[in-house]
Design an enzyme around this catalytic site. Structure first.
Site, PDB file in Angstrom:
ATOM      1  CD  GLU A  93      -3.021  -0.908   0.025  1.00 45.68           C
ATOM      2  OE1 GLU A  93      -3.092   0.165  -0.604  1.00 45.68           O
ATOM      3  OE2 GLU A  93      -3.763  -1.871  -0.226  1.00 45.68           O
ATOM      4  CG  ASP A 119      -7.411   3.994  -4.299  1.00 44.98           C
ATOM      5  OD1 ASP A 119      -7.123   3.649  -5.455  1.00 44.98           O
ATOM      6  OD2 ASP A 119      -7.752   3.198  -3.407  1.00 44.98           O
TER       7      ASP A 119
END
Length: 139
Positions: A28, A39
């Protein structure tokens, strides 16, 4: 003998969980407090790129009295200990939805982290899982 086996199993599960969490963190953010990024139409923040609804679902760890949920989420997401607690809480909350899938704990954790409460059942999370699996060798 049974007690020794149980202790060994508990330690083995703890290490597997730590390896899995580390690989999710690396995937991540490189396991760095990178702040928030857009995102898929909403902000993802911190070490595990946690979204606000995910933070709410994980029980809002370390939220202070009088603090807004948004401020607590961003602060927690950028604190490794708090963010890890959030990911573990989220896993524990939703792992039962993956019962009977034959998936191991790390796979359930990774796929639900990536795809939501039933991410373990969505083929769209397989690529993410394969990346985590190649990092840790977990199942």
């Amino acid at each position: 003998m049974f007690v020794k086996s149980l202790v060994f199993l508990t330690i083995a599960v703890a290490y597997a969980s730590a390896d899995c969490l580390h690989c999710i963190c690396m995937r991540e953010s490189g396991c760095k407090p990178i702040g928030c990024n857009m995102d898929v139409g909403s902000l993802s923040c911190g070490y595990y790129q946690i979204k606000l609804p995910y933070y709410e679902d994980c029980g809002q760890p370390t939220k202070k009295s009088g603090e807004t949920t948004e401020a607590a989420w961003k602060r927690c997401a950028n604190d490794l200990s708090c963010a890890t607690t959030c990911v573990e809480n989220y896993y524990n909350r939703y792992k039962s939805q993956c019962a009977g899938t034959g998936q191991g704990a790390c796979e359930v954790m990774a796929r639900n982290h990536n795809g939501g409460p039933q991410g373990c059942k969505h083929s769209g999370t397989l690529g993410y899982w394969n990346g985590i699996k190649s990092c840790c060798g977990c199942s």
